[in-house]
Design an enzyme around this catalytic site. Structure first.
Site, PDB file in Angstrom:
ATOM      1  N   GLY A 535       0.739  -1.121   0.285  1.00 43.95           N
ATOM      2  CA  GLY A 535      -0.182   0.030  -0.153  1.00 43.95           C
ATOM      3  C   GLY A 535       0.931   1.344  -0.172  1.00 43.95           C
ATOM      4  N   PHE A 536       1.943   1.225   0.573  1.00 43.32           N
ATOM      5  CA  PHE A 536       2.895   2.287   0.710  1.00 43.32           C
ATOM      6  C   PHE A 536       3.585   2.659  -0.760  1.00 43.32           C
ATOM      7  CE2 PHE A 536       6.811   4.717   1.556  1.00 43.32           C
ATOM      8  CZ  PHE A 536       6.469   5.476   2.552  1.00 43.32           C
ATOM      9  N   ASP A 650      -2.712  -2.741  11.994  1.00 44.42           N
ATOM     10  CA  ASP A 650      -2.717  -3.457  10.827  1.00 44.42           C
ATOM     11  C   ASP A 650      -1.666  -4.756  10.808  1.00 44.42           C
ATOM     12  OD1 ASP A 650      -3.333  -3.595   8.188  1.00 44.42           O
ATOM     13  OD2 ASP A 650      -1.845  -2.535   7.226  1.00 44.42           O
TER      14      ASP A 650
END
Length: 843
Positions: A535-536, A650
């Protein structure tokens, strides 16, 4: 409207008749009748000697169904039905018949009983329950009382009454034994048992944890056993052995007619005691006579000290598992470390050894080596991360690699004591010795040198620090990048500042690399060096000028995460140092380029192996247990032992990286949040995380706490055990892995959850214990879940009894997920295939 006298009489008569229809009649319980907690209903025996009803103990609000001698003030409990699953609602709890003729103990409108006779093929319309004059509670045929379908004498708890059986049911391979209460206020099963030796020897034994025999009656001899278990000439206890193809058991009877039978009970201290008339204070039979003979009475790392009022204590560096338990002299859970072992030499500090003199050594040593020197023995233990203690004597070196059990201070029985060296954390302070001035010099001199170096570095690097604002920094120009946490720590929409840091003070120093040097290290971010993408953004493998392998994580322009997450991860992880957290080596910030540099993890992430049919075979049971323990240690550090209390938010297999030795390291702190030490929870209008790993209260109400991470850990643990994704059960009978695990647990088939691709583990009990812990972690209410401190304690203390998990609740529907309209289900989450941006239900 007025009611005349006749109407009032008829109304009262009707109510009495109605109550009679639905309450217990005489000394039996029939179909349509119930035994209610709210109305304090009781069922007397046919001779009025015993009584069945509900009871509580001490300050506890837990409710149990049990049998006791009628009229005795202390309600001497001789049998408990629901000792593993207590009731909590005094208004709706009741005992009644189910439609199939079984007795069930229910609460609220739940269809799952808290206890049941659990028989099949009953004549459902012709059963009744009765409490007999000998204290035996039976389910029998209503028209033929000699036909018994079920009896409590086949299921003793902690007391052996005349006529009850201690032995083995050969057909069902079920052992009928006495099991101690946990303590005087808690009838749940303890760690001590009394019954027939399961190894085929016809003798009665006292056993700890079904694994260590510490007393036996000797091979069956009717006269000898009768002598041992009879204490008075007033009565004669006749012991009988019955053995046939279906069962082998001991039972006994009395020849004289006694008002109250002297009962044999196993105490929470692991002794068999005979308790007679209420006015008799001292028991006439105590087996074994001394508590020092009871194995592991003080639990893991507890020390027995032969003090009758308080027989156990904890060594330095440890504390009792629970203040409540120790108040009740319940030491079955033993002692817990105040600080976890570090194993590694960190910042010039390492674990050390505490000498405990004049003790009887534990018997559970795992290694014996002929090392002649004590120093060699110490090094052998220090170099083994699993080693907890060592001892050295004329026979050589003994090493313990697990919890110490049965540690005793030397007794007055002539047995000589020895010295044992207990491993303690570097964080545990040692006693200072020697000249105080020498200590001050040793401590102060390095500090003065560091201050001097720091001042010089500020002077000579002040010009270079202006380059951080956008100038290109050469690959050799390594600077200290100072983050002011008061301005850069990422907060939620509540605008609460990081109250765990000092306002206005710079407390993080992180190496800043130039974009040019990072590009060179990754071969200009070539596809050949690309490890993956999250996601980064993309992650590349690189090599520093010193030859160190690194992982370079670049914030992508199209990333759903942004500067906030970048700064959050940089600020947080720079503060954290733990062997099970990925180590941040530096960062790069030039223009729109935002890059993090980590230590390289050659074995990628946990999900790379766990959910692949072929690669999962590389994760054997030893490796999986090692990974679970490491993750738990890392989370415990975040929640309790780091400088800041951090909630990860997360936790999932893709965020668990594995080094060259398959040691797990928690990564990806972009979603993490700092909470104050005294703050139980926080809330947000942006729910971020991954579907399947987020706790119900976080999904539905935006509330997150350390218990949110505990929930995620529980999901992860069950995934590691099963090799299945939590959300991978869509086409099966169970919607989730969690519901599947719960159903197997409820049906006592937990071992079916194990990943069948890697064979059977060496200890199936360990896997069952892990599944139990996982289910405790994913309970619906955060208040019911353990902390990570509790989790680590339960995993490290393998002999401590575990709580029974409550039935789980799951948030799967769209309505449940969107029950709070104020919550914005975050737009900038990870873009992994299982990570959510906007949460939607399955169609």
């Amino acid at each position: 409207m007025a009611i005349d006298t006749n109407e009032a009489f008829l109304l009262i008569l009707g109510l009495l008749l109605l109550r009679e229809c639905f309450s217990v009649a005489d000394d039996t319980l029939s179909m349509g009748e119930s035994l209610s907690v709210y109305t304090s209903d009781r069922l007397p025996s046919d001779n009025d000697k015993f009584e069945l009803g509900y009871f509580k103990r001490g300050n506890s609000s837990n409710i149990y169904l049990g049998i006791w001698y009628k009229g005795i003030e202390d309600r001497r409990i001789v049998w408990v039905a629901n000792r593993e699953n207590y009731l909590s609602d005094p208004y709706t709890s009741r005992l009644e018949f189910s439609t199939d003729g079984n007795l069930v103990l229910l609460q609220d409108s739940s269809k799952i009983p808290f206890w049941s006779t659990n028989l099949r093929h009953l004549p459902s319309n012709s059963t009744e329950a009765a409490l007999l004059g000998d204290g035996n509670f039976v389910l029998r045929d209503r028209s033929n009382h000699s036909t018994i379908f079920w009896e409590s004498f086949d299921h003793p708890t902690d007391t052996w009454l005349p006529g009850a059986k201690l032995g083995i049911d050969k057909v069902g391979n079920v052992q009928k034994q006495l099991i101690s209460w946990r303590n005087s206020e808690d009838p749940s099963p303890g760690v001590f048992s009394f019954g027939l030796d399961p190894n085929g020897v016809i003798q009665l034994i006292l056993e700890w944890n079904n694994s260590h025999v510490y007393w036996s009656s000797g091979v069956w001899d009717s006269e000898e056993l009768t002598r041992v278990l009879t204490s008075s000439a007033i009565y004669n206890r006749t012991i009988v052995l019955v053995s046939n193809e279906n069962e082998t058991y001991f039972t006994y009877s009395f020849t004289s007619n006694i008002l109250i039978y002297p009962q044999l009970s196993i105490t929470s201290f692991g002794q068999i005691k005979e308790i007679g008339e209420p006015l008799v204070i001292e028991p006439s039979i105590v087996l074994p006579r001394s508590l020092s003979t009871v194995y592991a009475l003080c639990g893991a790392f507890g020390i027995y000290n032969n003090n009758s009022s308080n027989p156990c204590d904890c060594p330095k560096g440890f504390e009792p598992f629970s203040d409540t338990e120790t108040r009740l002299n319940d030491w079955s859970s033993g002692c817990l470390r105040k600080h976890p072992l570090q194993c590694e030499n960190r910042n010039g500090q390492k674990d050390w050894f505490l000498k405990i003199s004049n003790v009887i050594l534990p018997v559970n040593s795992k290694a014996y080596t002929p090392l002649s020197a004590k120093r060699s023995c110490e090094l052998a233990c220090m170099n083994n991360c699993s080693c907890t203690a060592y001892a050295h004597n004329s026979n050589g070196c003994m090493i313990w690699d697990r919890a110490l059990l049965n540690l005793q201070r030397s007794l007055d029985n002539g047995e000589a004591g020895q010295d044992i060296y207990l491993r303690l954390s570097a964080e545990e302070p040692q006693n200072s010795k020697g000249n105080k001035w020498e200590v001050w010099v040793i401590v102060a001199l390095p500090v003065l040198v560091m201050v001097l170096i720091f001042c010089l570095s500020v002077v000579f690097s002040s010009k270079g620090k202006h380059k951080c604002k956008g100038d290109v920094v050469s690959s050799n120009d390594l600077l200290l990048f100072d983050f002011n946490t008061e301005h850069h720590a990422i907060n939620d929409e509540t605008n609460t500042r990081d109250n765990a840091t000092k306002s206005g003070k710079k407390d993080v120093e992180l190496p800043l690399f130039s974009y040019e040097s990072v590009s060179a290290a990754t071969n200009n971010f070539s596809n050949a060096n690309k490890l993956g993408e999250g996601g980064f953004g993309p992650v590349y493998k690189g090599k520093s000028l010193k030859g160190q392998e690194i992982a370079v994580k670049m914030l992508s322009n199209r990333s759903t995460q942004g500067l906030d997450e970048f700064m959050n991860e940089t600020t947080l992880i720079a503060k954290l140092q733990h062997r099970h957290l990925v180590r941040l080596l530096g960062c790069c910030m030039e223009g729109d380029k935002k890059i993090l540099i980590y230590e390289y993890m050659p074995n990628k992430s946990l999900d790379f192996y766990l959910f692949d049919p072929t690669k999962k075979k590389m994760l054997d049971w030893g490796t999986r247990i090692h990974i679970i323990n490491g993750i738990a240690q890392g989370l415990l550090y975040l929640h309790q032992y780091s400088r800041l209390r951090i909630i990860h938010r997360d936790m999932k297999p893709s965020n668990i990286l594995l080094d060259g030795e398959m040691n797990p390291k928690i990564s990806d702190f972009g979603m993490a949040r700092i909470v104050g030490d005294n703050k139980a929870q926080a809330n947000t209008n942006r729910v971020v995380g991954t579907h399947g790993y987020m706790s119900p209260e976080y999904v539905m109400e935006g509330l997150y706490s350390i218990k949110s991470d505990v929930f995620s850990f529980g999901v992860l643990l069950l995934e590691v055990v099963s090799g299945e994704k939590n959300t991978g059960f869509y086409n099966r009978e169970s919607l989730h892995l969690l519901s599947h695990a719960w159903e197997l647990w409820r049906d006592e088939r937990s071992l079916e959850l194990m990943d069948s691709m890697i064979g059977r583990p060496s200890s199936e009990c360990t896997i069952v214990r892990l599944i139990n812990i996982g289910l405790l972690c994913v309970q619906a209410s955060p208040f019911d879940r353990p902390t990570m401190f509790d989790v680590v304690s339960m995993m490290s203390n393998e002999h401590a009894p575990l709580p029974i998990p409550k039935q789980l609740a799951f948030t799967t529907s769209q309505n449940a997920m969107h029950s709070n309209p104020k919550i914005n289900y975050a737009e900038n989450c990870s873009i992994n295939s299982v990570t959510i941006s906007v949460m939607e239900a399955r169609s």
